[in-house]
Design a protein around this motif. Structure first.
Motif, mmCIF file in Angstrom:
data_model
loop_
_atom_site.group_PDB
_atom_site.id
_atom_site.type_symbol
_atom_site.label_atom_id
_atom_site.label_comp_id
_atom_site.label_asym_id
_atom_site.label_seq_id
_atom_site.Cartn_x
_atom_site.Cartn_y
_atom_site.Cartn_z
ATOM 1 N N LEU A 1 14.229 69.234 41.027
ATOM 2 C CA LEU A 1 13.575 68.710 39.826
ATOM 3 C C LEU A 1 14.577 68.614 38.695
ATOM 4 C CD1 LEU A 1 10.801 67.973 38.564
ATOM 5 C CD2 LEU A 1 10.586 70.370 37.935
ATOM 6 N N LYS A 2 14.558 67.493 37.996
ATOM 7 C CA LYS A 2 15.349 67.375 36.771
ATOM 8 C C LYS A 2 14.403 66.941 35.679
ATOM 9 C CE LYS A 2 19.556 66.065 39.203
ATOM 10 N NZ LYS A 2 20.848 65.366 39.144
ATOM 11 N N HIS A 3 13.934 67.907 34.919
ATOM 12 C CA HIS A 3 12.857 67.650 33.970
ATOM 13 C C HIS A 3 13.402 67.685 32.538
ATOM 14 C CE1 HIS A 3 8.926 67.485 32.271
ATOM 15 N NE2 HIS A 3 8.315 67.701 33.415
ATOM 16 N N MET B 1 23.524 74.912 26.313
ATOM 17 C CA MET B 1 23.375 76.342 26.487
ATOM 18 C C MET B 1 24.169 77.116 25.438
ATOM 19 S SD MET B 1 23.526 76.366 30.656
ATOM 20 C CE MET B 1 22.877 78.014 30.926
ATOM 21 N N TRP C 1 23.962 81.808 34.398
ATOM 22 C CA TRP C 1 22.765 81.654 33.575
ATOM 23 C C TRP C 1 21.930 80.464 34.054
ATOM 24 C CZ3 TRP C 1 22.688 80.435 27.615
ATOM 25 C CH2 TRP C 1 21.418 80.698 27.116
ATOM 26 N N LEU D 1 17.858 77.951 34.105
ATOM 27 C CA LEU D 1 17.724 76.509 34.024
ATOM 28 C C LEU D 1 17.170 75.948 35.330
ATOM 29 C CD1 LEU D 1 18.492 74.926 31.577
ATOM 30 C CD2 LEU D 1 20.673 74.366 32.630
ATOM 31 N N TYR E 1 15.350 72.404 36.090
ATOM 32 C CA TYR E 1 16.458 71.466 36.088
ATOM 33 C C TYR E 1 17.425 71.917 37.158
ATOM 34 C CZ TYR E 1 18.310 67.518 33.507
ATOM 35 O OH TYR E 1 18.680 66.249 33.134
ATOM 36 N N TRP E 2 18.198 71.005 37.663
ATOM 37 C CA TRP E 2 19.184 71.416 38.666
ATOM 38 C C TRP E 2 20.288 72.218 37.998
ATOM 39 C CZ3 TRP E 2 20.991 68.755 35.080
ATOM 40 C CH2 TRP E 2 22.278 68.209 35.066
ATOM 41 N N GLN F 1 31.677 70.706 37.959
ATOM 42 C CA GLN F 1 31.060 69.943 36.875
ATOM 43 C C GLN F 1 31.147 70.709 35.559
ATOM 44 O OE1 GLN F 1 30.043 66.995 37.017
ATOM 45 N NE2 GLN F 1 28.858 66.708 35.149
ATOM 46 N N GLU G 1 33.417 69.557 32.410
ATOM 47 C CA GLU G 1 32.636 69.152 31.246
ATOM 48 C C GLU G 1 33.038 69.962 30.007
ATOM 49 O OE1 GLU G 1 30.469 66.621 31.935
ATOM 50 O OE2 GLU G 1 30.262 66.379 29.779
ATOM 51 N N ARG H 1 36.074 68.522 28.609
ATOM 52 C CA ARG H 1 35.813 67.258 27.907
ATOM 53 C C ARG H 1 35.141 67.503 26.576
ATOM 54 N NH1 ARG H 1 33.436 62.263 31.159
ATOM 55 N NH2 ARG H 1 31.584 63.539 31.302
ATOM 56 N N LEU H 2 34.187 68.437 26.557
ATOM 57 C CA LEU H 2 33.519 68.773 25.296
ATOM 58 C C LEU H 2 34.537 69.266 24.268
ATOM 59 C CD1 LEU H 2 30.386 70.573 26.765
ATOM 60 C CD2 LEU H 2 30.307 68.548 25.313
ATOM 61 N N LYS I 1 37.736 68.503 24.173
ATOM 62 C CA LYS I 1 38.551 67.358 23.757
ATOM 63 C C LYS I 1 37.832 66.560 22.671
ATOM 64 C CE LYS I 1 39.076 63.640 26.265
ATOM 65 N NZ LYS I 1 39.265 62.823 27.480
ATOM 66 N N HIS I 2 36.518 66.502 22.749
ATOM 67 C CA HIS I 2 35.735 65.755 21.766
ATOM 68 C C HIS I 2 35.391 66.572 20.538
ATOM 69 C CE1 HIS I 2 34.772 61.946 23.945
ATOM 70 N NE2 HIS I 2 35.127 62.672 24.975
#
Lengths: 197, 197
Positions: A86-88, B1, B16, B21, B25-26, B32, B36, B39-40, B42-43
């Motif tokens: 699920l991705k809600h 998060m 966590w 989560l 949610y997956w 990943q 990520e 990248r966060l 870097k931005h």
DNA sequence: GGTTGGTATTTCTATTAGAAACACACTGCG
DNA sequence: CGCAGTGTGTTTCTAATAGAAATACCAACC
């Protein structure tokens, strides 16, 4: 999908998946479908032939083989029972409720409730269309399940709205600091940041 | 998060996410998460520093910046309300019910019902653990939602079992031709074939 | 005659998953 | 003591998947 014994093109599969499979499974992308069909053919699970539609244009249609039918049947009977994925996004935003004004969060959940009811009604229409056709007995069951699933999702959203109201009334809802009018924004994409420099 | 205002390492985030989560949610993969975070940074949405745990080992912990907080807040308030994504392997196998003996299909759905009840109970325990902590008010709402969601999933499975029984009683359930004892098998992977030659 | 929309497929890039490898610390066990 | 197992923490590689765009052609419609 080919185990339903019809010859299908990649395009047919995409359309059918969008219409039917989508209710309880994601609909794969064109690129996925076409590359997978080639791989299935390489392994002997399907065969293909070209159907000419007129003098110039043709399309490639696929049919399942005995090997393929036995393989997918074996998968369906012996694969472990795994948890649904699920991705809600709406629930993620509730979980991150401290980021949003309570009124806005309420709006988001209410919109989700309305969407769920709409999807429930759509599944009901599709289930009716399949009704009585013996060949579609199992897809009809899945559609009926989808109808009830969306009804449950609608009711869960309704209950979440009550929980949100209660939280707001109790004063434990932490209002976030207001944003300046032109704050930087992430594109509506999750969970990362846009890949653009 | 990171908007919960704690410094977290990639590993912390993974743990966590798996715990909390995952209920709606997956849980993203390590690769990943780590890419990520880079990248966060870097931005400019997060900053990082190295925390030494002893003389030799250190870990990199991340904290959200003002820019990052405003960006994610803006996302949560303005992103469109999208349909949840569902990948329900059990329902897919019901949809493909013509491939499986009715008794085996019944077993699969019954196992899913039991799993759903177990997951419901787990969510209930977690929701209790969060109870009363103002900082976790919204995560607690999400957990309560998860508890009800799994209860609904359990009930839907129960109803599906009744529908399957009814279909079998009506004689419209088409029994598949039995398989030879050593049929070729797809690895329990969906929807493609194993990539091995 | 031109626009829109549907069929049908390929190609490219970006995202995400999943497994493995690596490194180190701690614990329990024979 | 040695050593297997477990947990922390991160990187790297490959494969799977999504998503958009490009290409073509045809039919319907204004």
């Amino acid at each position: 999908m080919l185990s339903f014994e019809q010859e299908l093109s990649g395009y047919d599969i995409k359309k059918w998946a969008d219409w039917s499979l989508k209710l309880f499974y994601w609909s794969p992308s064109f690129s996925q479908i076409y590359s997978e069909l080639k791989r299935l053919e390489k392994h002997g699970y399907v065969t293909s032939r070209t159907v000419m539609q007129d003098d110039v244009r043709g399309k490639r249609v696929y049919a399942i083989t005995d090997t393929g039918r036995e393989a997918v049947r074996n998968w369906s009977r012996t694969a472990p029972v795994e948890a649904p994925v699920l991705k809600h996004g709406v629930l993620l935003r509730v979980w991150l409720g401290h980021l949003t004004e309570p009124e806005r969060l309420h709006e988001i959940v209410a919109e989700h409730r309305d969407n769920s009811e709409r999807r429930r009604a759509e599944a009901a229409v599709d289930a009716d269309a399949a009704h009585g056709e013996t060949a579609w007995a199992y897809p009809e069951l899945a559609l009926k399940w989808a109808e009830r699933y969306h009804a449950a999702e609608r009711d869960l959203a309704e209950q979440m709205l009550r929980d949100l109201d209660e939280l707001a009334a109790s004063g434990r809802a932490t209002e976030p600091v207001p944003l300046p009018p032109d704050s930087p924004s992430l594109a509506p994409r999750l969970p990362g940041v846009p890949s653009t420099e």
